[in-house]
Design a protein around this motif. Structure first.
Motif, mmCIF file in Angstrom:
data_model
loop_
_atom_site.group_PDB
_atom_site.id
_atom_site.type_symbol
_atom_site.label_atom_id
_atom_site.label_comp_id
_atom_site.label_asym_id
_atom_site.label_seq_id
_atom_site.Cartn_x
_atom_site.Cartn_y
_atom_site.Cartn_z
ATOM 1 N N ALA A 4 0.768 -1.272 0.395
ATOM 2 C CA ALA A 4 -0.184 -0.105 -0.274
ATOM 3 C C ALA A 4 0.743 1.002 0.156
ATOM 4 C CB ALA A 4 -1.126 -0.105 1.173
ATOM 5 N N ILE A 5 1.880 1.828 0.608
ATOM 6 C CA ILE A 5 3.127 2.411 0.793
ATOM 7 C C ILE A 5 3.507 2.098 -0.446
ATOM 8 C CG2 ILE A 5 5.076 2.960 2.159
ATOM 9 C CD1 ILE A 5 3.654 2.932 4.676
ATOM 10 N N ALA A 6 4.339 0.987 -0.932
ATOM 11 C CA ALA A 6 4.741 1.073 -2.086
ATOM 12 C C ALA A 6 3.782 1.947 -3.263
ATOM 13 C CB ALA A 6 5.087 0.387 -2.291
ATOM 14 N N VAL A 7 2.339 1.482 -3.332
ATOM 15 C CA VAL A 7 1.293 2.371 -4.192
ATOM 16 C C VAL A 7 1.797 3.872 -4.247
ATOM 17 C CG1 VAL A 7 -0.924 2.739 -5.157
ATOM 18 C CG2 VAL A 7 0.439 -0.436 -4.352
ATOM 19 N N LEU A 8 1.340 3.967 -3.454
ATOM 20 C CA LEU A 8 1.161 5.866 -2.466
ATOM 21 C C LEU A 8 2.845 6.418 -3.084
ATOM 22 C CD1 LEU A 8 0.183 5.701 0.752
ATOM 23 C CD2 LEU A 8 -1.292 6.121 -1.233
ATOM 24 N N ILE A 9 3.982 6.075 -2.734
ATOM 25 C CA ILE A 9 5.131 6.222 -3.211
ATOM 26 C C ILE A 9 5.076 6.492 -4.837
ATOM 27 C CG2 ILE A 9 8.033 5.911 -4.107
ATOM 28 C CD1 ILE A 9 7.298 3.761 -0.761
ATOM 29 N N LEU A 10 4.823 5.378 -5.477
ATOM 30 C CA LEU A 10 4.217 5.429 -7.000
ATOM 31 C C LEU A 10 3.360 5.945 -7.249
ATOM 32 C CD1 LEU A 10 4.270 1.614 -7.936
ATOM 33 C CD2 LEU A 10 5.922 3.224 -8.436
ATOM 34 N N ARG A 11 2.427 6.796 -6.913
ATOM 35 C CA ARG A 11 1.447 8.112 -7.233
ATOM 36 C C ARG A 11 2.053 9.069 -6.540
ATOM 37 N NH1 ARG A 11 -3.150 6.194 -8.945
ATOM 38 N NH2 ARG A 11 -3.778 3.696 -7.833
ATOM 39 N N GLY A 12 3.289 9.512 -6.132
ATOM 40 C CA GLY A 12 3.913 10.641 -5.851
ATOM 41 C C GLY A 12 4.121 11.122 -4.406
ATOM 42 N N PHE A 13 3.191 10.306 -3.658
ATOM 43 C CA PHE A 13 3.352 10.983 -2.160
ATOM 44 C C PHE A 13 4.072 11.242 -1.474
ATOM 45 C CE2 PHE A 13 -0.658 10.230 -3.921
ATOM 46 C CZ PHE A 13 -1.743 10.001 -2.836
ATOM 47 N N SER A 14 4.522 12.048 -0.877
ATOM 48 C CA SER A 14 5.946 12.150 0.148
ATOM 49 C C SER A 14 5.311 11.501 1.353
ATOM 50 C CB SER A 14 5.911 13.984 0.340
ATOM 51 O OG SER A 14 5.116 13.627 1.181
ATOM 52 N N HIS A 15 6.793 11.386 2.263
ATOM 53 C CA HIS A 15 6.550 10.801 3.430
ATOM 54 C C HIS A 15 5.537 11.163 4.550
ATOM 55 C CE1 HIS A 15 11.040 8.597 2.719
ATOM 56 N NE2 HIS A 15 9.893 7.779 2.873
ATOM 57 N N GLN A 16 5.214 13.198 4.508
ATOM 58 C CA GLN A 16 3.975 12.877 5.625
ATOM 59 C C GLN A 16 2.761 12.662 4.844
ATOM 60 O OE1 GLN A 16 6.896 14.198 3.771
ATOM 61 N NE2 GLN A 16 8.246 15.245 5.576
ATOM 62 N N GLN A 17 2.918 13.084 3.325
ATOM 63 C CA GLN A 17 1.434 12.554 3.055
ATOM 64 C C GLN A 17 0.918 11.137 3.155
ATOM 65 O OE1 GLN A 17 2.281 14.085 -0.855
ATOM 66 N NE2 GLN A 17 1.494 16.103 -1.151
ATOM 67 N N ILE A 18 1.960 10.198 3.346
ATOM 68 C CA ILE A 18 1.644 9.290 2.921
ATOM 69 C C ILE A 18 1.168 8.674 4.605
ATOM 70 C CG2 ILE A 18 2.768 6.739 3.216
ATOM 71 C CD1 ILE A 18 4.312 6.770 1.096
ATOM 72 N N ALA A 19 2.344 8.570 5.539
ATOM 73 C CA ALA A 19 1.970 9.248 7.052
ATOM 74 C C ALA A 19 0.202 9.566 7.054
ATOM 75 C CB ALA A 19 2.738 9.775 8.411
ATOM 76 N N GLY A 20 0.173 10.873 7.290
ATOM 77 C CA GLY A 20 -1.167 11.655 6.699
ATOM 78 C C GLY A 20 -2.516 11.139 6.050
ATOM 79 N N VAL A 21 -2.100 10.100 5.212
ATOM 80 C CA VAL A 21 -3.119 9.680 4.924
ATOM 81 C C VAL A 21 -3.278 8.083 5.480
ATOM 82 C CG1 VAL A 21 -3.526 8.329 2.720
ATOM 83 C CG2 VAL A 21 -3.206 10.382 2.122
ATOM 84 N N ARG A 22 -2.873 7.655 5.623
ATOM 85 C CA ARG A 22 -2.785 6.130 6.539
ATOM 86 C C ARG A 22 -2.153 6.458 7.843
ATOM 87 N NH1 ARG A 22 -1.654 1.434 3.908
ATOM 88 N NH2 ARG A 22 -0.910 1.085 5.745
ATOM 89 N N ARG A 56 8.164 8.668 11.486
ATOM 90 C CA ARG A 56 9.462 8.043 11.709
ATOM 91 C C ARG A 56 8.168 5.971 10.879
ATOM 92 N NH1 ARG A 56 14.247 7.127 11.353
ATOM 93 N NH2 ARG A 56 14.753 5.845 12.717
ATOM 94 N N THR A 57 7.306 5.621 11.546
ATOM 95 C CA THR A 57 6.921 4.292 10.941
ATOM 96 C C THR A 57 7.165 4.571 9.741
ATOM 97 O OG1 THR A 57 5.215 4.311 12.482
ATOM 98 C CG2 THR A 57 4.862 3.124 11.116
ATOM 99 N N VAL A 58 6.500 5.768 8.724
ATOM 100 C CA VAL A 58 6.069 5.780 7.202
ATOM 101 C C VAL A 58 7.613 5.730 6.719
ATOM 102 C CG1 VAL A 58 6.024 6.899 5.003
ATOM 103 C CG2 VAL A 58 4.060 6.744 7.293
#
Length: 172
Positions: free
Chosen positions: A115-133, A138-140
């Motif tokens: 799920a995180i890899a898909v978000l990375i491929l969509r161009g999300f930053s670590h902060q954005q991934i942390a917010g979405v998830r 630090r976990t992200v």
């Protein structure tokens, strides 16, 4: 047993027999011949030269076998990449995610990592991934580090490039 194993087994057997032959010839050369047996010294010297050149031939063949094995592995990687590119290009919209998921399975990514890899491929930053998830930054970061380690990638750009390269046209 495949042909490569037979070749290596044969080379070991041949090498051991040559060593025994050289020992026998060295023994012949070190024992002083009598007057009527001088031709044996010449023959033993010639046979020793043949044995040494055989070792050189074995060494060269061994190096060629190792080089061919490396070339075969490189060819397998290129063929795999070309097949992956071909599968993606048959229907880029649908097959891209299918191929991406298959690759993530080969890397043995967990569902969370996928799920995180898909978000990375969509161009999300670590902060954005942390917010979405709903996770800490630090976990992200730890999960993305795990993704890069399992995929043998050095970072986000290399990871994204791995998936996008098949979609790009060839350079002219």
């Amino acid at each position: 047993m495949n042909h490569r194993k037979y070749r290596i087994l044969f080379l070991w057997f041949y090498g051991i027999s040559l060593i025994l032959w050289i020992i026998q010839e060295a023994y012949t050369l070190t024992n002083p011949p009598d007057i009527f047996d001088r031709y044996r010294v010449f023959i033993a010297s010639f046979e020793t030269l043949i044995a040494i050149s055989s070792f050189l031939t074995i060494f060269i063949l061994y190096k060629e076998l190792k080089q061919e094995a490396g070339e075969n592995n490189q060819a397998k990687v290129v063929i795999y990449d070309l097949k992956r590119t071909n599968r993606i290009l048959k229907g880029p919209e649908m097959n891209f995610w299918k191929e991406a998921n298959q690759q993530m399975n080969e890397w043995k990514l967990t569902d969370t990592e996928k799920a995180i890899a898909v978000l990375i491929l969509r161009g999300f930053s670590h902060q954005q991934i942390a917010g979405v998830r709903g996770k800490s930054l630090r976990t992200v970061e730890n999960q993305t580090a795990s993704i890069y380690e399992k995929s043998s990638m050095r970072g986000k750009l290399e990871f994204i490039s791995f998936f996008l390269t098949p979609l790009l046209p060839e350079e002219e």
